[in-house]
Scaffold this active site. Structure first.
Site, PDB file in Angstrom:
ATOM      1  N   LEU A  55      81.966  12.811  71.174  1.00  0.00           N
ATOM      2  CA  LEU A  55      82.085  11.448  71.703  1.00  0.00           C
ATOM      3  C   LEU A  55      82.453  10.394  70.645  1.00  0.00           C
TER       4      LEU A  55
ATOM      5  N   THR B  79      69.324  23.008  68.872  1.00  0.00           N
ATOM      6  CA  THR B  79      69.666  21.753  69.555  1.00  0.00           C
ATOM      7  C   THR B  79      68.612  21.359  70.590  1.00  0.00           C
ATOM      8  N   ASP B  80      68.560  20.070  70.910  1.00  0.00           N
ATOM      9  CA  ASP B  80      67.671  19.600  71.984  1.00  0.00           C
ATOM     10  C   ASP B  80      68.179  20.024  73.363  1.00  0.00           C
ATOM     11  N   GLU B  81      69.461  20.463  73.440  1.00  0.00           N
ATOM     12  CA  GLU B  81      70.024  20.788  74.756  1.00  0.00           C
ATOM     13  C   GLU B  81      69.351  21.990  75.401  1.00  0.00           C
TER      14      GLU B  81
ATOM     15  N   PHE C 206      73.815  27.590  60.510  1.00  0.00           N
ATOM     16  CA  PHE C 206      74.479  26.578  61.331  1.00  0.00           C
ATOM     17  C   PHE C 206      75.578  27.174  62.218  1.00  0.00           C
TER      18      PHE C 206
ATOM     19  N   TYR D 252      76.994  26.515  76.652  1.00  0.00           N
ATOM     20  CA  TYR D 252      76.623  26.269  75.250  1.00  0.00           C
ATOM     21  C   TYR D 252      75.110  26.289  75.079  1.00  0.00           C
TER      22      TYR D 252
ATOM     23  N   LYS E  89      72.604  28.819  72.969  1.00  0.00           N
ATOM     24  CA  LYS E  89      71.704  28.384  71.890  1.00  0.00           C
ATOM     25  C   LYS E  89      70.252  28.744  72.250  1.00  0.00           C
TER      26      LYS E  89
ATOM     27  N   GLU F  41      79.579  28.104  67.981  1.00  0.00           N
ATOM     28  CA  GLU F  41      80.482  27.309  68.800  1.00  0.00           C
ATOM     29  C   GLU F  41      79.615  26.174  69.323  1.00  0.00           C
TER      30      GLU F  41
ATOM     31  N   ALA G  72      72.800  27.442  76.996  1.00  0.00           N
ATOM     32  CA  ALA G  72      72.207  28.749  77.315  1.00  0.00           C
ATOM     33  C   ALA G  72      72.365  29.700  76.129  1.00  0.00           C
TER      34      ALA G  72
ATOM     35  N   ASN H  28      71.673  14.604  69.122  1.00  0.00           N
ATOM     36  CA  ASN H  28      73.104  14.428  68.808  1.00  0.00           C
ATOM     37  C   ASN H  28      73.311  13.828  67.420  1.00  0.00           C
ATOM     38  N   ASN H  29      74.114  14.502  66.627  1.00  0.00           N
ATOM     39  CA  ASN H  29      74.450  14.000  65.291  1.00  0.00           C
ATOM     40  C   ASN H  29      75.756  13.216  65.326  1.00  0.00           C
TER      41      ASN H  29
HETATM   42  P1  NAD Z   1      80.848  22.603  64.285  1.00  0.00           P
HETATM   43  O1  NAD Z   1      81.493  23.134  65.512  1.00  0.00           O
HETATM   44  O2  NAD Z   1      81.367  21.348  63.665  1.00  0.00           O
HETATM   45  O3  NAD Z   1      80.874  23.705  63.128  1.00  0.00           O
HETATM   46  C1  NAD Z   1      80.588  25.057  63.374  1.00  0.00           C
HETATM   47  C2  NAD Z   1      81.020  25.863  62.156  1.00  0.00           C
HETATM   48  O4  NAD Z   1      80.704  27.243  62.403  1.00  0.00           O
HETATM   49  C3  NAD Z   1      82.526  25.802  61.884  1.00  0.00           C
HETATM   50  O5  NAD Z   1      82.773  25.589  60.511  1.00  0.00           O
HETATM   51  C4  NAD Z   1      83.039  27.166  62.331  1.00  0.00           C
HETATM   52  O6  NAD Z   1      84.186  27.599  61.606  1.00  0.00           O
HETATM   53  C5  NAD Z   1      81.817  28.045  62.046  1.00  0.00           C
HETATM   54  N1  NAD Z   1      81.808  29.264  62.868  1.00  0.00           N
HETATM   55  C6  NAD Z   1      82.003  29.350  64.206  1.00  0.00           C
HETATM   56  N2  NAD Z   1      81.943  30.636  64.601  1.00  0.00           N
HETATM   57  C7  NAD Z   1      81.660  31.365  63.488  1.00  0.00           C
HETATM   58  C8  NAD Z   1      81.454  32.753  63.246  1.00  0.00           C
HETATM   59  N3  NAD Z   1      81.512  33.655  64.234  1.00  0.00           N
HETATM   60  N4  NAD Z   1      81.173  33.158  61.980  1.00  0.00           N
HETATM   61  C9  NAD Z   1      81.099  32.256  60.963  1.00  0.00           C
HETATM   62  N5  NAD Z   1      81.324  30.939  61.136  1.00  0.00           N
HETATM   63  C10 NAD Z   1      81.581  30.499  62.387  1.00  0.00           C
HETATM   64  O7  NAD Z   1      79.310  22.468  64.641  1.00  0.00           O
HETATM   65  P2  NAD Z   1      78.244  21.367  64.177  1.00  0.00           P
HETATM   66  O8  NAD Z   1      78.321  20.204  65.076  1.00  0.00           O
HETATM   67  O9  NAD Z   1      78.355  21.189  62.721  1.00  0.00           O
HETATM   68  O10 NAD Z   1      76.880  22.140  64.530  1.00  0.00           O
HETATM   69  C11 NAD Z   1      76.284  23.031  63.569  1.00  0.00           C
HETATM   70  C12 NAD Z   1      75.036  23.640  64.172  1.00  0.00           C
HETATM   71  O11 NAD Z   1      74.123  22.600  64.519  1.00  0.00           O
HETATM   72  C13 NAD Z   1      75.279  24.430  65.449  1.00  0.00           C
HETATM   73  O12 NAD Z   1      74.440  25.555  65.430  1.00  0.00           O
HETATM   74  C14 NAD Z   1      74.871  23.475  66.573  1.00  0.00           C
HETATM   75  O13 NAD Z   1      74.429  24.188  67.686  1.00  0.00           O
HETATM   76  C15 NAD Z   1      73.761  22.718  65.899  1.00  0.00           C
HETATM   77  N6  NAD Z   1      73.542  21.344  66.382  1.00  0.00           N
HETATM   78  C16 NAD Z   1      74.587  20.472  66.464  1.00  0.00           C
HETATM   79  C17 NAD Z   1      74.352  19.166  66.860  1.00  0.00           C
HETATM   80  C18 NAD Z   1      75.467  18.145  66.943  1.00  0.00           C
HETATM   81  O14 NAD Z   1      75.219  17.024  67.416  1.00  0.00           O
HETATM   82  N7  NAD Z   1      76.675  18.428  66.498  1.00  0.00           N
HETATM   83  C19 NAD Z   1      73.036  18.750  67.178  1.00  0.00           C
HETATM   84  C20 NAD Z   1      72.001  19.690  67.084  1.00  0.00           C
HETATM   85  C21 NAD Z   1      72.252  20.982  66.663  1.00  0.00           C
HETATM   86  O1  DAU Z   2      72.236  17.138  71.841  1.00  0.00           O
HETATM   87  C1  DAU Z   2      72.749  17.883  70.768  1.00  0.00           C
HETATM   88  C2  DAU Z   2      74.147  18.342  71.108  1.00  0.00           C
HETATM   89  O2  DAU Z   2      74.990  17.207  71.004  1.00  0.00           O
HETATM   90  C3  DAU Z   2      74.648  19.460  70.200  1.00  0.00           C
HETATM   91  O3  DAU Z   2      73.850  20.592  70.375  1.00  0.00           O
HETATM   92  C4  DAU Z   2      76.099  19.797  70.517  1.00  0.00           C
HETATM   93  O4  DAU Z   2      76.586  20.762  69.597  1.00  0.00           O
HETATM   94  C5  DAU Z   2      76.927  18.534  70.385  1.00  0.00           C
HETATM   95  O5  DAU Z   2      78.269  18.796  70.755  1.00  0.00           O
HETATM   96  C6  DAU Z   2      76.348  17.426  71.267  1.00  0.00           C
HETATM   97  O6  DAU Z   2      76.535  17.756  72.671  1.00  0.00           O
HETATM   98  P1  DAU Z   2      76.948  16.613  73.730  1.00  0.00           P
HETATM   99  O7  DAU Z   2      77.546  17.256  74.913  1.00  0.00           O
HETATM  100  O8  DAU Z   2      75.820  15.672  73.953  1.00  0.00           O
HETATM  101  O9  DAU Z   2      78.063  15.830  72.833  1.00  0.00           O
HETATM  102  P2  DAU Z   2      79.487  15.232  73.209  1.00  0.00           P
HETATM  103  O10 DAU Z   2      79.919  14.431  72.022  1.00  0.00           O
HETATM  104  O11 DAU Z   2      80.414  16.253  73.740  1.00  0.00           O
HETATM  105  O12 DAU Z   2      79.139  14.235  74.389  1.00  0.00           O
HETATM  106  C7  DAU Z   2      78.181  13.201  74.217  1.00  0.00           C
HETATM  107  C8  DAU Z   2      78.066  12.457  75.544  1.00  0.00           C
HETATM  108  O13 DAU Z   2      79.295  11.736  75.785  1.00  0.00           O
HETATM  109  C9  DAU Z   2      77.892  13.371  76.732  1.00  0.00           C
HETATM  110  O14 DAU Z   2      77.054  12.741  77.679  1.00  0.00           O
HETATM  111  C10 DAU Z   2      79.307  13.506  77.315  1.00  0.00           C
HETATM  112  C11 DAU Z   2      79.931  12.169  76.997  1.00  0.00           C
HETATM  113  N1  DAU Z   2      81.387  12.179  76.732  1.00  0.00           N
HETATM  114  C12 DAU Z   2      81.861  13.053  75.810  1.00  0.00           C
HETATM  115  C13 DAU Z   2      83.203  13.088  75.520  1.00  0.00           C
HETATM  116  C14 DAU Z   2      83.748  14.075  74.504  1.00  0.00           C
HETATM  117  C15 DAU Z   2      82.205  11.270  77.378  1.00  0.00           C
HETATM  118  O15 DAU Z   2      81.773  10.445  78.190  1.00  0.00           O
HETATM  119  N2  DAU Z   2      83.548  11.285  77.083  1.00  0.00           N
HETATM  120  C16 DAU Z   2      84.080  12.184  76.185  1.00  0.00           C
HETATM  121  O16 DAU Z   2      85.325  12.169  75.987  1.00  0.00           O
END
Ligand code: NAD
Ligand code: DAU
Length: 352
Positions: free
Chosen positions: A198, A132-134, A79, A158, A162, A82, A160, A187-188
């Site tokens: 968001l 990620t789907d991005e 996981f 980001y 991934k 950044e 790019a 998005n989770n």
């Molecule tokens: P997050 O930013 O909440 O957590 C990332 C974790 O990785 C943190 O605990 C951080 O300390 C750790 N980390 C960062 N750099 C590190 C390093 N160099 N060595 C060891 N640990 C390190 O992220 P998240 O939202 O939990 O996402 C987790 C994974 O899932 C990511 O790979 C992300 O791309 C993927 N993902 C996230 C979402 C989403 O909606 N959040 C959706 C799809 C996929």
């Molecule tokens: O799709 C999966 C991705 O979802 C993951 O890979 C990323 O790690 C995760 O951060 C997330 O990316 P998004 O850019 O979609 O998430 P974010 O919550 O930053 O933004 C969701 C949407 O809301 C996006 O269209 C931007 C918008 N937004 C976001 C913020 C933080 C706003 O309008 N206002 C805001 O303040």
């Protein structure tokens, strides 16, 4: 034993909690504890011998080698990354280092470890890459949802980074035979998400009476999945996913951002009414995110058909549970906002 990287972040920590609740198999959790890593999330595991926490960097090859040889995991669930698009726009360097170089380092360490394994353990080893789907880029309004064969068209630093990591994982399978599987999830949302994303940002800002910043026209579309459904998908793919395959994971739940934010406002109006009036008064349209992808949508039929996975949570129930969780956990939020959560490792947690 499995090795989880990034298990103190939002999804990783939910996964560790979910994994130990469901399987009981021990976890070694390697996390650098960047601003996004929060051990307070894992406080229920204090004293639990099934969870070994190691603060460290996935780019540190010697450390990764040492952990693999000490703990002999049967799988790596990766996981660590950044993860925030806005941060990647302002400072892409760390995204290249952790997401690309870090994944490369893990793959090389895993390859050396796996090559030396004896059968039958060798055949059972898995490297599961969480993505990620991005990576697929932005969809036109009427285009079909992303399938696993959709071309890679990442648009942000980001995505790019991934995409690059996904390609490395694919190549390590194709060239060296490393037993990998990749998940590409939408998005989770859910408990313990850092309030830069968001949904938690909107909840936390609304409760503080602050502006709710909507980028652009608020009509960008994301596909939302409750975090424990992502965790169950990862467990499923780890158990039964075909080697070298990628699986899209999503909740069939596309929604424009403005609808999400208005839904949060309505739930808060009901659960925690404000004397100042309905929370929608705080909606504030702001300058758009540069390069903002218009729409993501996941076609999850492959994981459903091949592995029988389905999300358990609807958006209606999931968003309500999420808002309730943030209302019930003001200390977790306050510690994140004050930075106190960063002291958790020193004051409350035995590292190794
Ligand atoms: P997050 O930013 O909440 O957590 C990332 C974790 O990785 C943190 O605990 C951080 O300390 C750790 N980390 C960062 N750099 C590190 C390093 N160099 N060595 C060891 N640990 C390190 O992220 P998240 O939202 O939990 O996402 C987790 C994974 O899932 C990511 O790979 C992300 O791309 C993927 N993902 C996230 C979402 C989403 O909606 N959040 C959706 C799809 C996929
Ligand atoms: O799709 C999966 C991705 O979802 C993951 O890979 C990323 O790690 C995760 O951060 C997330 O990316 P998004 O850019 O979609 O998430 P974010 O919550 O930053 O933004 C969701 C949407 O809301 C996006 O269209 C931007 C918008 N937004 C976001 C913020 C933080 C706003 O309008 N206002 C805001 O303040």
């Amino acid at each position: 034993m499995i090795l989880v990287t990034g298990g103190a972040g939002f999804i990783g920590a939910n996964f560790v909690l979910d994994w130990l609740a469901n399987s009981g198999e021990p976890v070694v959790n390697l996390d650098k504890l960047t601003y996004a890593g929060n051990l307070e999330t894992l406080k229920s595991l204090q004293g639990d011998a099934r969870h070994v926490f190691v603060q460290g960097d996935i780019c540190d090859r010697a450390l990764v080698d040492a952990l693999l040889h000490e703990h002999r995991p049967r799988a790596i669930v990766h996981f660590a990354a950044e993860s925030h698009v806005d941060r990647s726009i302002h400072g892409p360097g760390e995204f290249m280092r952790t997401n690309v170089e870090g994944t490369f380092t893990l793959l090389e360490a895993a390859r050396a470890y796996w090559s030396d394994m004896a059968e039958p353990a060798k055949a059972g080893f898995r490297f599961l890459h969480v993505s990620t789907d991005e990576v697929y880029g932005s969809l036109a309004p009427d285009a079909p949802a992303f399938t696993e064969t959709h071309g890679y068209e990442p648009n942000s630093p980001y995505s790019a980074s991934k995409a690059a990591s996904d390609h490395l994982v694919r190549a390590w399978h194709h060239t060296y035979g490393l037993p990998v599987v990749t998940t590409n999830c939408s998005n989770n949302y859910g408990p313990y998400q850092f309030p830069e994303k968001l949904i938690p940002l909107m909840i936390v800002n609304a409760l503080a009476g602050k502006a709710l910043p909507i980028y652009g026209d608020g009509m960008n579309v994301r596909d939302w999945l409750y975090v424990t459904d992502h965790c169950s998908a990862i467990r499923t793919v780890l158990a039964d996913g075909r080697l070298g395959e990628t699986y899209n994971v999503g909740g069939w739940n596309e929604m424009p951002n403005i609808t999400i934010v208005k839904t949060i406002c309505a739930i808060l109006d009901e659960l925690r009414p404000s004397e100042a009036g309905p929370y929608e008064r705080l909606l504030t349209y702001v300058t758009d995110r540069p390069g903002h992808d218009r729409r993501y949508a996941i076609d999850a039929r492959k994981i459903e058909r091949e592995l029988g996975w389905r999300p358990a949570e609807s958006f209606e129930t999931g968003i309500r549970k999420t808002v309730q969780w943030y209302l019930d956990n003001p200390t977790w939020i306050a510690n994140v906002q004050s930075g106190t959560y960063r002291e958790w490792v020193a004051t409350n947690y035995a590292v190794r």
